[in-house]
Motif scaffolding. Structure first.
Motif, PDB file in Angstrom:
ATOM      1  N   THR A  23      -4.417   3.273   5.880  1.00  0.00           N
ATOM      2  CA  THR A  23      -4.929   1.909   5.802  1.00  0.00           C
ATOM      3  C   THR A  23      -4.123   1.121   4.796  1.00  0.00           C
ATOM      4  N   ASP A  24      -4.067  -0.196   5.007  1.00  0.00           N
ATOM      5  CA  ASP A  24      -3.350  -1.108   4.113  1.00  0.00           C
ATOM      6  C   ASP A  24      -1.926  -0.599   3.859  1.00  0.00           C
ATOM      7  N   VAL A  25      -1.229  -0.281   4.932  1.00  0.00           N
ATOM      8  CA  VAL A  25       0.119   0.275   4.808  1.00  0.00           C
ATOM      9  C   VAL A  25       1.078  -0.842   4.412  1.00  0.00           C
ATOM     10  N   MET A  26       1.743  -0.654   3.280  1.00  0.00           N
ATOM     11  CA  MET A  26       2.711  -1.621   2.776  1.00  0.00           C
ATOM     12  C   MET A  26       4.036  -0.909   2.537  1.00  0.00           C
ATOM     13  N   ALA A  27       5.111  -1.648   2.747  1.00  0.00           N
ATOM     14  CA  ALA A  27       6.451  -1.116   2.504  1.00  0.00           C
ATOM     15  C   ALA A  27       7.166  -2.021   1.515  1.00  0.00           C
ATOM     16  N   SER A  28       7.964  -1.408   0.685  1.00  0.00           N
ATOM     17  CA  SER A  28       8.770  -2.168  -0.266  1.00  0.00           C
ATOM     18  C   SER A  28      10.243  -1.928   0.024  1.00  0.00           C
ATOM     19  N   LEU A  29      11.042  -2.933  -0.242  1.00  0.00           N
ATOM     20  CA  LEU A  29      12.493  -2.817  -0.157  1.00  0.00           C
ATOM     21  C   LEU A  29      13.053  -3.387  -1.445  1.00  0.00           C
ATOM     22  N   VAL A  30      13.659  -2.536  -2.245  1.00  0.00           N
ATOM     23  CA  VAL A  30      14.225  -2.966  -3.515  1.00  0.00           C
ATOM     24  C   VAL A  30      15.742  -2.902  -3.433  1.00  0.00           C
ATOM     25  N   PHE A  37       6.980  -0.524  -6.685  1.00  0.00           N
ATOM     26  CA  PHE A  37       6.773  -1.808  -6.042  1.00  0.00           C
ATOM     27  C   PHE A  37       5.872  -1.675  -4.820  1.00  0.00           C
ATOM     28  N   ALA A  38       6.025  -0.573  -4.066  1.00  0.00           N
ATOM     29  CA  ALA A  38       5.187  -0.359  -2.884  1.00  0.00           C
ATOM     30  C   ALA A  38       3.741  -0.112  -3.271  1.00  0.00           C
TER      31      ALA A  38
END
Length: 709
Positions: free
Chosen positions: A437-444, A596-597
């Motif tokens: 749930t609430d899957v978020m991805a970060s790109l740094v 960040f993710a």
């Protein structure tokens, strides 16, 4: 590289008694020394599957060409023999807590006819007593300058002492009564020795005895009407109190203890120790070194498992060395000071009982080795650990801020991965979710080895959202596709193309994407694309790049288990040198993407929980709800809002405001007096860890349930 199976001992040939073992290389040099309660069990563990070993251990067994062992009677003997061999052979794979001799000490040359006190750095010598270590040399000079008013001991060099004796007049310190001037015979050798003994007793912690003695002399002088002498003694008492005030009392019971703090990551460990004598901090030391602990049976790194091993290594090496140094002075007092009555550690190692017995043997009396559970000692232990955390952070910052180190890291990555050019721009992707749930991805983005936060991106995963399970591989593929689908095109970017640049300190908007005003896409592609994960994640990203026709961006994955680097289409990972700058840079990149993710995921989770409460408010549609969340992002801030505050939101009238307050059970702030000591409500930008979130809102690593790859 040697195959460990070529020199593995025959089954059953290794004894089961306690002992010490040595790994040697092809030239016969000892490269590692270790101890074991059961030699067969311990030595056999080095010949397990290489992929399950710690990177440093794997490097050691592949560099060795043979192993030998020595059986001893007890585990305490094994501990002593291990320390002796490490000191003798200096094996390159043993972690060494080397004292770089930069810690200043206060030395008193009690072996001379006229002892002197001075600041000293270096190995200890016979005939000299040492006090400290101190964190700064100026602290010793300041303390000695204050105490010389009370204990006017000689502090000059041998050359100055002889010159003043020939001249027949004292130096400046003799004229201002901060030296007894034994050089000109103002005091005899025995009288000067008595002054020196009192100074040593005071520095050794016998402050109450010395102060009572001087106070008695002051009263006697007053009764004899010798008020001038009484005033000098009064000033001496004041000087001693000022010297004592510079050393803060941290343990009120006058405890003699060393308090050890440890902070560890996959590659390095920071160890800090506070030396507490008579309840006062007398010195502090710290080291940042590599380690080879913390890998579980599955080959995964666990910091909880690493700390006991680090503590065992540190205690054996540090106190063995301190005992050797104190033994060189031939003084039982120095030996007892080197090994305190109590050693407070963050975790007890497996050989805690043997270590305590060994330390007791060194000291000559019982030494307690334990973990503080409550009170002042627990608080002091937390302070020492915070110092260890700060030391490790500063160590990494110094490495990342070094232009030479960054250049070496980029060059090492280029050579190890066989890239055409050094990867001046590297992008890394990480996924964070709570059970799907609430899957978020970060790109740094790192450019020239440094973070470029203006190019950071957040992505809400669409394909995996709401499916009730986690699929990191599919999420990695989706982020890769959304990042590179416009790779060969030049049109303006629409809000649906990317989630836009993200301010690292800004809170994501109510829509949940964390996007700002749409801007141009990335100015140029990366020279290296990194995904947080192993072979499946790398293959998924490479497949997407192939579908999009992107063949000029190399992709790799960094696996947390053994810090392995995976390349698409390769059966085995690439192993970077564990101590190299290249792996350090890739780890920093991975950790930044991970941080960040998680931050984005926690914010999305908090907003979802807030939105679910507002769904129950009658008459509150999507537009009004979005406007309300923009001003009041959490349930706590909504409950604290008055009716006038709610009506100030566009589209919210008195009737809807009353419905909101009724649904949330709000209380008018004017009517509710806060109770003393109540916890403050969470505020905007709090990462969703307020009271409305509950236990699920805790950060990863503090008992929360967030997952990240």
């Amino acid at each position: 590289m040697v195959d460990p199976r070529t020199y593995r001992p025959a089954p059953g040939s290794i004894p089961t008694e306690p002992g010490v073992y040595r790994f040697r290389d092809e030239h016969g040099r000892v490269i590692y020394v270790g101890k074991a309660k059961n030699l067969r069990s311990r030595v056999s563990s080095y010949f397990a599957d290489l992929t399950l070993l710690h990177p440093r251990t794997r490097q050691m067994v592949t560099a060795a060409a043979g192993v030998q062992w020595t059986v001893v009677s007890t585990e305490v003997e094994a501990l002593q023999l291990e320390y002796t061999w490490i000191k003798k052979y200096d094996p390159r794979f043993n972690v060494r807590y080397r004292d770089d001799k930069t810690y200043p000490l206060l030395a008193v040359t009690v072996g001379e006819e006229f002892p002197r006190a001075f600041v000293y750095r270096g190995p200890r010598r016979a005939g000299t007593r040492y006090f400290g270590p101190y964190s700064h040399a100026w602290a010793i000079r300041d303390t000695l300058d204050t105490l010389q008013r009370v204990f006017p001991v000689r502090s000059c060099t041998a050359g100055v002492f002889r010159r003043q004796a020939q001249l027949g007049r004292p130096c400046l310190l003799g004229y201002i009564d901060k030296c007894a001037a034994p050089c000109i015979g103002r005091v005899s050798a025995d009288e000067h020795r008595e002054i020196v003994n009192e100074l040593c007793d005071f520095l050794a912690g016998k402050t109450d005895v010395i102060m009572r003695r001087i106070e008695k002399r002051m009263l006697e002088a007053s009764e004899e009407l010798d008020f001038e002498r009484a005033a000098r003694l009064r000033d001496d008492l004041g000087a001693m109190k000022r010297a004592m005030e510079k050393q803060a009392v941290v343990l009120g019971d006058g405890t003699d203890a060393d308090v050890v703090g440890v902070e560890v990551d996959e590659l390095e460990v920071s160890v800090q120790v506070f030396h507490v004598r008579s309840g006062r901090i007398r010195g502090q030391r710290g080291w940042v070194v590599e380690h080879a602990h913390g890998v579980d049976a599955g080959g995964r790194f666990d910091p909880v498992l690493a700390v006991p091993g680090v503590v065992s290594d540190y205690l054996a090496q540090f106190y063995g060395g301190e005992a050797d140094l104190a033994g060189a002075t031939e003084s039982g007092t120095d030996l007892a000071a080197a090994v305190p009555r109590e050693v407070l550690v963050p975790a007890l190692p497996e050989d805690a009982a043997e270590l305590a017995d060994w330390l007791s043997t060194l000291r000559g009396s019982r030494v307690s080795l334990r973990v503080p559970q409550r009170g002042d000692k627990r608080s002091l232990a937390e302070t020492v650990r915070r110092n260890a955390v700060e030391a490790l952070t500063q160590h990494k910052l110094r490495r990342s801020g070094d232009l030479t180190a960054r250049s070496a890291a980029l060059q090492e990555i280029q050579e190890t991965l066989e890239l055409d050019t050094a990867p001046l721009r590297i992008e890394c992707v990480d996924i964070s979710h709570t059970q799907g749930t609430d899957v978020m991805a970060s790109l740094v983005v790192f450019e020239d080895g440094l973070p470029r936060k203006s190019d950071y991106r957040l992505y809400r995963i669409r394909e995996a959202a709401g499916d009730g399970h986690s699929d990191d591989v599919a999420s990695i593929a989706e982020v890769t596709r959304r990042r590179f689908r416009r790779h060969h095109e030049e049109p303006a970017v629409t809000p649906d193309d990317t989630d836009g640049p993200v301010d690292d300190e800004a809170e994501p908007d109510a829509a949940g994407a964390g996007r700002s005003t749409p801007t141009r896409r990335f100015a140029y592609p990366p020279q290296l694309f990194v995904v947080d994960g192993g072979r499946p994640q790398v293959e998924a990203a490479a497949e997407v790049l192939s579908e999009l026709g992107v063949n000029d961006v190399p992709v790799i994955g960094i696996a947390k288990r053994l810090e392995e680097i995976w390349l698409p289409g390769e059966e085995y990972p690439v192993i970077f040198p564990r101590h190299g700058e290249g792996l350090f840079l890739l780890q920093r990149l991975r950790d930044e993407a991970h941080r960040f993710a998680i931050r984005a995921h926690r914010g999305a989770r908090s907003r979802r929980m807030t939105t679910s409460v507002l769904d129950e408010v009658p008459g509150l549609g999507p537009s009004r709800r979005a406007a309300l969340l923009e001003k009041f992002p959490t349930v706590s801030t909504l409950r604290a809002a008055s009716s006038d505050d709610l009506c100030a939101v566009p589209g919210i009238g008195p009737g809807v405001a009353a419905a909101i307050r009724a649904t949330l059970g709000s209380q008018d702030p004017a009517a509710a007096e806060p109770t003393e000591g109540a916890a403050p409500a969470d505020t905007p930008g709090s990462d969703g860890a307020g009271a409305d979130v509950g236990d699920s809102g805790r950060a990863v690593g503090d008992g929360g349930t967030s997952n990240s790859r």
